[in-house]
Design an enzyme around this catalytic site. Structure first.
Site, PDB file in Angstrom:
ATOM      1  N   ASP A  31      21.316  -9.132   4.352  1.00 35.97           N
ATOM      2  CA  ASP A  31      20.163  -8.228   4.522  1.00 35.97           C
ATOM      3  C   ASP A  31      19.104  -8.592   3.486  1.00 35.97           C
ATOM      4  N   ASN A  35      14.001  -2.789   4.547  1.00 39.78           N
ATOM      5  CA  ASN A  35      13.945  -1.401   5.003  1.00 39.78           C
ATOM      6  C   ASN A  35      15.251  -0.678   4.669  1.00 39.78           C
ATOM      7  N   LYS A  84      11.762  -2.268  13.652  1.00 38.57           N
ATOM      8  CA  LYS A  84      12.052  -1.378  14.777  1.00 38.57           C
ATOM      9  C   LYS A  84      10.980  -0.338  15.108  1.00 38.57           C
ATOM     10  N   SER A 124      18.017  -2.522  22.793  1.00 32.08           N
ATOM     11  CA  SER A 124      17.518  -1.157  22.865  1.00 32.08           C
ATOM     12  C   SER A 124      17.242  -0.775  24.313  1.00 32.08           C
ATOM     13  N   TYR A 148       7.493  -4.459  20.429  1.00 31.02           N
ATOM     14  CA  TYR A 148       8.873  -4.300  19.939  1.00 31.02           C
ATOM     15  C   TYR A 148       9.876  -4.488  21.086  1.00 31.02           C
ATOM     16  N   LYS A 152      12.871  -7.526  21.862  1.00 34.78           N
ATOM     17  CA  LYS A 152      14.295  -7.299  22.168  1.00 34.78           C
ATOM     18  C   LYS A 152      14.653  -7.999  23.477  1.00 34.78           C
ATOM     19  N   PHE A 177      20.788   3.707  23.133  1.00 34.67           N
ATOM     20  CA  PHE A 177      19.851   4.767  23.508  1.00 34.67           C
ATOM     21  C   PHE A 177      19.334   5.375  22.196  1.00 34.67           C
ATOM     22  N   ASN A 198      10.533   9.208  14.267  1.00 33.72           N
ATOM     23  CA  ASN A 198      11.525   9.635  15.256  1.00 33.72           C
ATOM     24  C   ASN A 198      11.845  11.116  15.112  1.00 33.72           C
ATOM     25  N   LEU A 199      12.327  11.676  16.202  1.00 32.88           N
ATOM     26  CA  LEU A 199      12.481  13.125  16.275  1.00 32.88           C
ATOM     27  C   LEU A 199      13.491  13.689  15.259  1.00 32.88           C
ATOM     28  N   ARG A 230      15.874  12.636  26.184  1.00 38.14           N
ATOM     29  CA  ARG A 230      16.465  11.384  25.727  1.00 38.14           C
ATOM     30  C   ARG A 230      17.985  11.531  25.681  1.00 38.14           C
ATOM     31  N   ASP A 293       4.982   7.191  25.574  1.00 38.17           N
ATOM     32  CA  ASP A 293       6.261   7.896  25.745  1.00 38.17           C
ATOM     33  C   ASP A 293       6.600   8.059  27.231  1.00 38.17           C
TER      34      ASP A 293
HETATM   35  P1  NAD Z   1      17.111  -0.180   9.832  1.00 33.42           P
HETATM   36  O1  NAD Z   1      15.709  -0.565   9.560  1.00 33.42           O
HETATM   37  O2  NAD Z   1      17.692   0.980   9.111  1.00 33.42           O
HETATM   38  O3  NAD Z   1      18.061  -1.440   9.584  1.00 33.42           O
HETATM   39  C1  NAD Z   1      17.636  -2.766   9.785  1.00 33.42           C
HETATM   40  C2  NAD Z   1      18.094  -3.575   8.577  1.00 33.42           C
HETATM   41  O4  NAD Z   1      17.660  -4.939   8.757  1.00 33.42           O
HETATM   42  C3  NAD Z   1      17.467  -3.102   7.272  1.00 33.42           C
HETATM   43  O5  NAD Z   1      18.476  -2.989   6.291  1.00 33.42           O
HETATM   44  C4  NAD Z   1      16.471  -4.207   6.883  1.00 33.42           C
HETATM   45  O6  NAD Z   1      16.338  -4.350   5.498  1.00 33.42           O
HETATM   46  C5  NAD Z   1      17.112  -5.425   7.546  1.00 33.42           C
HETATM   47  N1  NAD Z   1      16.172  -6.491   7.896  1.00 33.42           N
HETATM   48  C6  NAD Z   1      15.012  -6.378   8.581  1.00 33.42           C
HETATM   49  N2  NAD Z   1      14.435  -7.592   8.721  1.00 33.42           N
HETATM   50  C7  NAD Z   1      15.271  -8.495   8.149  1.00 33.42           C
HETATM   51  C8  NAD Z   1      15.243  -9.899   7.978  1.00 33.42           C
HETATM   52  N3  NAD Z   1      14.225 -10.625   8.431  1.00 33.42           N
HETATM   53  N4  NAD Z   1      16.279 -10.500   7.350  1.00 33.42           N
HETATM   54  C9  NAD Z   1      17.325  -9.768   6.877  1.00 33.42           C
HETATM   55  N5  NAD Z   1      17.388  -8.431   6.991  1.00 33.42           N
HETATM   56  C10 NAD Z   1      16.391  -7.794   7.624  1.00 33.42           C
HETATM   57  O7  NAD Z   1      17.235   0.014  11.414  1.00 33.42           O
HETATM   58  P2  NAD Z   1      18.428   0.588  12.285  1.00 33.42           P
HETATM   59  O8  NAD Z   1      17.975   1.872  12.866  1.00 33.42           O
HETATM   60  O9  NAD Z   1      19.694   0.527  11.527  1.00 33.42           O
HETATM   61  O10 NAD Z   1      18.411  -0.470  13.478  1.00 33.42           O
HETATM   62  C11 NAD Z   1      19.239  -1.601  13.463  1.00 33.42           C
HETATM   63  C12 NAD Z   1      18.954  -2.439  14.701  1.00 33.42           C
HETATM   64  O11 NAD Z   1      19.147  -1.645  15.867  1.00 33.42           O
HETATM   65  C13 NAD Z   1      17.524  -2.975  14.771  1.00 33.42           C
HETATM   66  O12 NAD Z   1      17.576  -4.298  15.274  1.00 33.42           O
HETATM   67  C14 NAD Z   1      16.856  -2.052  15.760  1.00 33.42           C
HETATM   68  O13 NAD Z   1      15.799  -2.687  16.438  1.00 33.42           O
HETATM   69  C15 NAD Z   1      18.006  -1.708  16.698  1.00 33.42           C
HETATM   70  N6  NAD Z   1      17.818  -0.418  17.390  1.00 33.42           N
HETATM   71  C16 NAD Z   1      17.623   0.719  16.654  1.00 33.42           C
HETATM   72  C17 NAD Z   1      17.401   1.941  17.295  1.00 33.42           C
HETATM   73  C18 NAD Z   1      17.154   3.209  16.518  1.00 33.42           C
HETATM   74  O14 NAD Z   1      16.661   4.172  17.097  1.00 33.42           O
HETATM   75  N7  NAD Z   1      17.490   3.271  15.218  1.00 33.42           N
HETATM   76  C19 NAD Z   1      17.412   2.005  18.715  1.00 33.42           C
HETATM   77  C20 NAD Z   1      17.621   0.833  19.422  1.00 33.42           C
HETATM   78  C21 NAD Z   1      17.839  -0.378  18.746  1.00 33.42           C
HETATM   79  N1  UFG Z   2       9.107  13.537  19.529  1.00 32.63           N
HETATM   80  C1  UFG Z   2       8.400  14.667  19.214  1.00 32.63           C
HETATM   81  N2  UFG Z   2       7.973  14.822  17.923  1.00 32.63           N
HETATM   82  C2  UFG Z   2       8.214  13.899  16.953  1.00 32.63           C
HETATM   83  C3  UFG Z   2       8.941  12.733  17.291  1.00 32.63           C
HETATM   84  C4  UFG Z   2       9.367  12.588  18.595  1.00 32.63           C
HETATM   85  O1  UFG Z   2       8.152  15.508  20.060  1.00 32.63           O
HETATM   86  O2  UFG Z   2       7.786  14.096  15.799  1.00 32.63           O
HETATM   87  C5  UFG Z   2       9.622  13.384  20.909  1.00 32.63           C
HETATM   88  C6  UFG Z   2       9.111  12.159  21.627  1.00 32.63           C
HETATM   89  O3  UFG Z   2       7.886  12.436  22.249  1.00 32.63           O
HETATM   90  C7  UFG Z   2      10.262  11.881  22.598  1.00 32.63           C
HETATM   91  C8  UFG Z   2      11.509  12.335  21.825  1.00 32.63           C
HETATM   92  O4  UFG Z   2      11.024  13.217  20.828  1.00 32.63           O
HETATM   93  O5  UFG Z   2      10.134  12.706  23.744  1.00 32.63           O
HETATM   94  C9  UFG Z   2      12.252  11.193  21.166  1.00 32.63           C
HETATM   95  O6  UFG Z   2      11.355  10.432  20.365  1.00 32.63           O
HETATM   96  P1  UFG Z   2      11.881   9.398  19.263  1.00 32.63           P
HETATM   97  O7  UFG Z   2      10.658   8.868  18.570  1.00 32.63           O
HETATM   98  O8  UFG Z   2      12.927  10.001  18.415  1.00 32.63           O
HETATM   99  O9  UFG Z   2      12.598   8.260  20.126  1.00 32.63           O
HETATM  100  P2  UFG Z   2      12.056   7.333  21.301  1.00 32.63           P
HETATM  101  O10 UFG Z   2      12.885   7.628  22.505  1.00 32.63           O
HETATM  102  O11 UFG Z   2      10.589   7.400  21.438  1.00 32.63           O
HETATM  103  O12 UFG Z   2      12.400   5.856  20.759  1.00 32.63           O
HETATM  104  C10 UFG Z   2      13.613   5.548  20.043  1.00 32.63           C
HETATM  105  C11 UFG Z   2      13.306   4.427  19.044  1.00 32.63           C
HETATM  106  C12 UFG Z   2      12.987   3.154  19.773  1.00 32.63           C
HETATM  107  C13 UFG Z   2      14.133   2.828  20.678  1.00 32.63           C
HETATM  108  C14 UFG Z   2      14.413   3.952  21.635  1.00 32.63           C
HETATM  109  C15 UFG Z   2      15.678   3.629  22.397  1.00 32.63           C
HETATM  110  O13 UFG Z   2      12.191   4.780  18.229  1.00 32.63           O
HETATM  111  O14 UFG Z   2      12.845   2.111  18.836  1.00 32.63           O
HETATM  112  O15 UFG Z   2      14.622   5.175  20.915  1.00 32.63           O
HETATM  113  O16 UFG Z   2      15.867   4.536  23.403  1.00 32.63           O
HETATM  114  F1  UFG Z   2      13.835   1.701  21.381  1.00 32.63           F
END
Ligand code: NAD
Ligand code: UFG
Length: 337
Positions: A31, A35, A84, A124, A148, A152, A177, A198-199, A230, A293
């Protein structure tokens, strides 16, 4: 044999580390901490009794990856490292293509050069775009509408090609999801910088009093109560899905599987559940819809059950309970050491 977890210090990666260590596997985190916080390593040790090995490095650095894969005797990689934020990806698309697509390419090359064959990739649900039909099955068309989401989709295609190359990789693509909640110890969790997009983390910051109100983006969607729906999935269940995927990744060349519960929950239903879990008032205000959205989407969870033998065990009440436990024990995230 060791599992490398790129992005293993992040929200989802840290939970996967815990599950793997508790299942008796050796892990190495790779890592760059762009982030995440190094304190997470200490927290993983406090939960499991074992401090995971960690290498600070960037997934675009092939030599650093080759060294780490060889030095740690890795047999598999779980690839989570990436950027992300949907909004950021619109402002800085080049950064997203570089980190998420080039990073995946460099990692595949390093794996081919070291003979490491198995990769589980964090994709995702955003790759589907606007659903034609619900629940979303894995064979639904892909039409992401943010940079984004396109990174993916491209990374999925790149890995699919690597799976059929001269030096083939075994690939499991997991389409998450909405991962929420955290480990029940409250020692690791989601720690976003600044105001959360995020929510769930936004609700948590309102509940603890760090933010005054939750803006609900849209109450005129064609859903039961007008707010967005969701498929929220507990991050510990999600982590277990990765172990299941690791166990069968070498059985077929490319596996693409949703990780969701199959259940949709509206914004108002989640706020209600969080209020009950925390005992805190969550002031809300209705705001205009957020650009890009979708009204409603949730997974078909059938394939995950069939091929991985995996299904989510925890419901919305547990997701809110654990998110609140993390928030109240760590009001300043990992800065609360
Ligand atoms: P996060 O940001 O908490 O974790 C990502 C980690 O990757 C961090 O520790 C960051 O420091 C590291 N990183 C980023 N760029 C890097 C690089 N170039 N080299 C080495 N390390 C690097 O995010 P998360 O929520 O844990 O998500 C993890 C993965 O899952 C991501 O690929 C994200 O796109 C995917 N994902 C997340 C969600 C979500 O809602 N959290 C949904 C769908 C997919
Ligand atoms: N929402 C609010 N208020 C907020 C934040 C979100 O009303 O302050 C609503 C959004 O409009 C949506 C729901 O809550 O209806 C969920 O929103 P999130 O931002 O938590 O999540 P998303 O579904 O928009 O997206 C997330 C990640 C994406 C990922 C996706 C996968 O942010 O990176 O889930 O399903 F790809």
């Amino acid at each position: 044999m060791t599992v490398m977890i790129t992005g293993g210090a992040g929200f989802i990666g840290s939970h996967i580390c815990v599950e793997l260590i508790q299942a008796g596997r050796k892990v190495v985190i790779f890592d760059n901490f762009c982030n995440s916080h190094p304190e997470v390593i200490n927290r993983i040790r406090r939960i499991t009794g074992t401090a995971p090995d960690a290498v600070r490095g960037d997934v675009r650095d092939v030599q650093a990856l080759i060294s780490a894969l060889s030095a740690h005797g890795c047999s598999s990689v779980i690839h989570l490292a990436g950027l992300k934020s949907v909004a950021d990806s619109v402002s800085n698309p080049a950064e997203y293509y570089d980190c998420n697509v080039v990073g995946t390419l460099r990692l595949s090359q390093a794996m081919q050069q070291t003979g490491v064959r198995n990769i589980v990739f964090s994709s995702s649900a955003t790759v589907y775009g606007e659903p034609d039909v619900l629940p979303l099955r894995e064979d639904h068309k892909l039409a992401p509408f943010s940079p984004y989401g396109r990174t993916k989709m491209l990374a999925e295609e790149l890995l699919g090609d690597m799976a059929h190359s001269q030096s083939p990789l075994n690939v499991a693509i997991l389409r998450y999801f909405n991962p929420v909640g955290c480990h029940e110890s409250g020692l690791i969790g989601e720690d976003p910088n600044g105001i959360p997009n995020n929510l769930m983390p936004h609700i948590s910051r309102v509940a603890i009093g760090q933010l005054p109100v939750l803006n609900i983006y849209g109450n005129d969607y064609p859903t039961s109560d007008g707010t967005g729906i969701r498929d929220y999935v507990h991050v510990v269940d999600l982590a277990a899905g990765h172990i299941a995927a690791l166990d069968c990744v070498d059985r077929q060349r490319v596996l693409k599987v949703n990780l969701g519960t199959g259940q949709g929950t509206s914004v108002l239903e989640l706020v209600d559940a969080y209020t009950r879990a925390s005992g805190k008032m969550i002031p809300i205000t209705f705001a205009p819809r957020r650009l890009g959205d979708i009204a409603s989407y949730y997974a078909s969870a059938e394939l995950a059950a069939d091929v991985l033998g995996w299904h989510a065990k925890r419901g919305i009440a547990e997701m809110c309970r654990d998110a609140w436990n993390w928030q109240r024990k760590n009001p300043n995230g990992y800065l609360d050491q």
